[in-house]
Design an enzyme around this catalytic site. Structure first.
Site, PDB file in Angstrom:
ATOM      1  NE  ARG A  77      -3.331   2.548   2.595  1.00  0.00           N
ATOM      2  CZ  ARG A  77      -3.246   3.379   3.635  1.00  0.00           C
ATOM      3  NH1 ARG A  77      -2.630   3.023   4.735  1.00  0.00           N
ATOM      4  NH2 ARG A  77      -3.805   4.569   3.574  1.00  0.00           N
ATOM      5  CG  HIS A 121      -0.772   9.141   3.482  1.00  0.00           C
ATOM      6  ND1 HIS A 121      -0.945   7.810   3.794  1.00  0.00           N
ATOM      7  CD2 HIS A 121      -0.296   9.705   4.615  1.00  0.00           C
ATOM      8  CE1 HIS A 121      -0.574   7.580   5.049  1.00  0.00           C
ATOM      9  NE2 HIS A 121      -0.169   8.722   5.573  1.00  0.00           N
ATOM     10  CD  GLU A 166      -4.172   7.978   9.724  1.00  0.00           C
ATOM     11  OE1 GLU A 166      -3.635   9.030  10.112  1.00  0.00           O
ATOM     12  OE2 GLU A 166      -3.746   6.856  10.052  1.00  0.00           O
ATOM     13  CG  ASN A 295      -4.900   3.721   8.823  1.00  0.00           C
ATOM     14  OD1 ASN A 295      -5.057   2.705   8.146  1.00  0.00           O
ATOM     15  ND2 ASN A 295      -4.391   4.828   8.324  1.00  0.00           N
ATOM     16  CE1 TYR A 297       0.386   2.704  13.466  1.00  0.00           C
ATOM     17  CE2 TYR A 297      -1.638   3.825  12.839  1.00  0.00           C
ATOM     18  CZ  TYR A 297      -0.397   3.312  12.500  1.00  0.00           C
ATOM     19  OH  TYR A 297       0.054   3.412  11.212  1.00  0.00           O
ATOM     20  CD  GLU A 355      -1.399   4.081   8.108  1.00  0.00           C
ATOM     21  OE1 GLU A 355      -1.089   4.491   9.250  1.00  0.00           O
ATOM     22  OE2 GLU A 355      -1.536   4.818   7.122  1.00  0.00           O
TER      23      GLU A 355
HETATM   24  O1  IFM Z   1       2.999   7.668   9.941  1.00  0.00           O
HETATM   25  C1  IFM Z   1       1.635   7.735  10.151  1.00  0.00           C
HETATM   26  C2  IFM Z   1       0.891   7.598   8.844  1.00  0.00           C
HETATM   27  O2  IFM Z   1       1.268   8.566   7.931  1.00  0.00           O
HETATM   28  C3  IFM Z   1      -0.591   7.721   9.075  1.00  0.00           C
HETATM   29  N1  IFM Z   1      -1.043   6.852  10.129  1.00  0.00           N
HETATM   30  C4  IFM Z   1      -0.304   6.835  11.354  1.00  0.00           C
HETATM   31  C5  IFM Z   1       1.174   6.640  11.087  1.00  0.00           C
HETATM   32  C6  IFM Z   1       1.959   6.627  12.416  1.00  0.00           C
HETATM   33  O3  IFM Z   1       1.794   7.835  13.086  1.00  0.00           O
END
Ligand code: IFM
Length: 450
Positions: A77, A121, A166, A295, A297, A355
């Site tokens: 990606r 992006h 995002e 995405n 985290y 992500e």
């Molecule tokens: O690096 C970023 C990415 O550009 C977008 N999502 C989160 C990642 C980590 O912060």
């Protein structure tokens, strides 16, 4: 030892984005982007760093594709830099910019790696910013034009199309908190920007449906996180609901229902100027997508703020938790909770984790190896929760680790390493970390051994 095997058609990949890895900011006719401008404005980025060289992927992409092949990646990606294709945002396209992505896609396909293309992006052409940027509704139309051009001219098979990455980050970090390009601090403007980004997404989906690309899926990628109250008090629970409205529902609801969440409209409109919404906008924004990209985290834990109009609350770091170098709590069960919720509440036809990953202070040891066992533990725990969600019937189709390479982590410069592959930023040498070999083995057995 248990084996958690994924479905045969499941896709394993890794992700990057244009500004974070490409470098070559003016090569072959590329125009300036808002990130070129923002990083060259003193005080914006840790240590005064910028993406001028980054990983020099623009020139080293054949080596990087070889690296992906060696790791057995099934998909890659990446994002297209809009100002490489339209240096001034619109007007005359730059053939050389398009040729770069054509060469990249061609090489990926030669190696049997499926391309997953993100159109935006965050690197808006500066010329459009000079015209008001995303706060100007016209930018959505420029995006539609750019997207249509790419759909027509990237005339090779693409596995997955992502309109925006995002949009919450573009809108709010860029226009309300000022820590991302273009570096503004105006919440009303950020709300307007969020609407125009969503409109741009919907227009691009419509244009895709009218293009010749029939069997390729298109969707959007949102940064999403479960929001939990810091306690069982009603005040904290209500705060969590509002923070969820701001972080998650503000984008999910319009994409899947065509309307903004009513509670958030009420809250925002008491303090801010609301975007102008034209009648047809809801239908455009909710043009059916083939998948939702997630995405994720971490999770967010909040304590009640000062009033019922506070939509952020006070963030709380649970004391016994573990944190990554970003200061983000490691909370793998959050991805399970999120996937189940998205499936139940919004029912996207398919889901991809576009992500997921972690930054740690990686170091090369005396044997030239990077023993990033914390990253392996992180990935293993999150992937295990993704597998659990699959068992509950969530139509999860793929997983992309963030990131293939250590890269330019926005306002943190090069100080945060998310890569499966270590990059020595003085020589640009790439060294696969132990997590890269671990991921290669996971892909080859299509599952986890836990
Ligand atoms: O690096 C970023 C990415 O550009 C977008 N999502 C989160 C990642 C980590 O912060």
């Amino acid at each position: 030892m248990a084996k958690l095997i994924f479905p045969d058609h499941f896709t394993w990949g890794a992700a990057t984005s244009s500004y974070q890895i490409e470098g070559a900011p003016a090569a072959d006719g590329k125009g300036e982007s808002i990130w070129d401008r923002f990083t060259h404005t003193p005080g914006n980025i840790w240590n005064g760093e910028n993406g001028d060289l980054a990983c020099n992927h623009y020139h080293l992409y054949p080596d990087d594709v070889q690296l992906m092949a060696d790791l057995g990646l099934q998909s890659y990606r990446f994002s297209i830099s809009w100002p490489r294709i339209f240096p001034a945002g619109g007007g005359k396209p730059n053939q050389k910019g398009m040729d770069f992505y054509r060469r990249l896609v061609d090489l990926l396909l030669q190696h049997g790696i499926k391309p997953a293309v993100t159109l935006y992006h965050w690197d808006l052409p500066q010329a459009l910013q000079d015209n008001g940027g995303w706060a100007n509704r016209d930018t959505a139309r420029y995006f539609e034009h750019y997207a249509a051009y790419v759909f027509e001219n990237l005339d090779l098979p693409v596995d997955l199309w992502v309109t925006l990455n995002e949009p919450w980050v573009s809108a709010f970090l860029g226009h309300a908190l000022g820590v991302h390009a273009p570096g503004e601090n105006d919440f009303s403007k950020a709300l307007r920007v969020s609407h125009h980004l969503l409109l741009a997404h919907g227009l691009a989906v419509r244009s895709f449906r009218e293009s010749g690309r029939k069997n390729e899926p298109i969707g959007i990628t949102l940064n999403l996180a479960p929001v939990h109250p810091a306690s069982d008090s009603d005040a904290d629970k209500n705060q969590a609901r509002r923070a969820d409205g701001f972080m998650n529902r503000w984008f999910l609801d319009p994409v899947f229902t065509g309307t903004y969440p009513r509670d958030m409209v009420e809250i925002f409109s008491r303090s801010f100027e609301m975007p102008v919404i034209i009648e047809e906008d809801g239908a455009i924004i909710s043009s059916p997508v083939d998948f939702l990209g997630v995405n994720n985290y971490t999770r967010i834990v909040v304590r009640a703020g000062s009033s019922d109009d506070d939509f952020m609350g006070s963030p709380v770091n649970p004391p016994d938790a573990e944190y990554t170098e970003m200061g983000w709590e490691i909370y793998p069960q959050g991805i399970y909770e999120l996937l189940i919720r998205l499936h139940n509440e919004y029912q996207p036809p398919k889901l991809y984790i576009t992500e997921n990953g972690a930054a740690f202070a990686d170091e090369v040891n005396e044997f030239g190896e990077i023993n990033d066992s914390q990253r392996i533990d992180y990935l293993q725990a999150y992937i295990r929760e993704a597998w659990n969600a699959l068992q509950e019937g969530v139509p999860l189709e793929g997983y992309y680790a963030w990131s293939l390479l250590d890269n330019f982590e926005w306002s943190f410069g090069y100080s945060r390493r998310f890569g499966l592959v270590y990059v020595d930023f003085s020589t640009l040498q790439r060294i696969p970390k132990n997590s890269a070999y671990w991921y290669r083995d996971l892909i080859s057995r299509n599952g986890l051994e836990v």
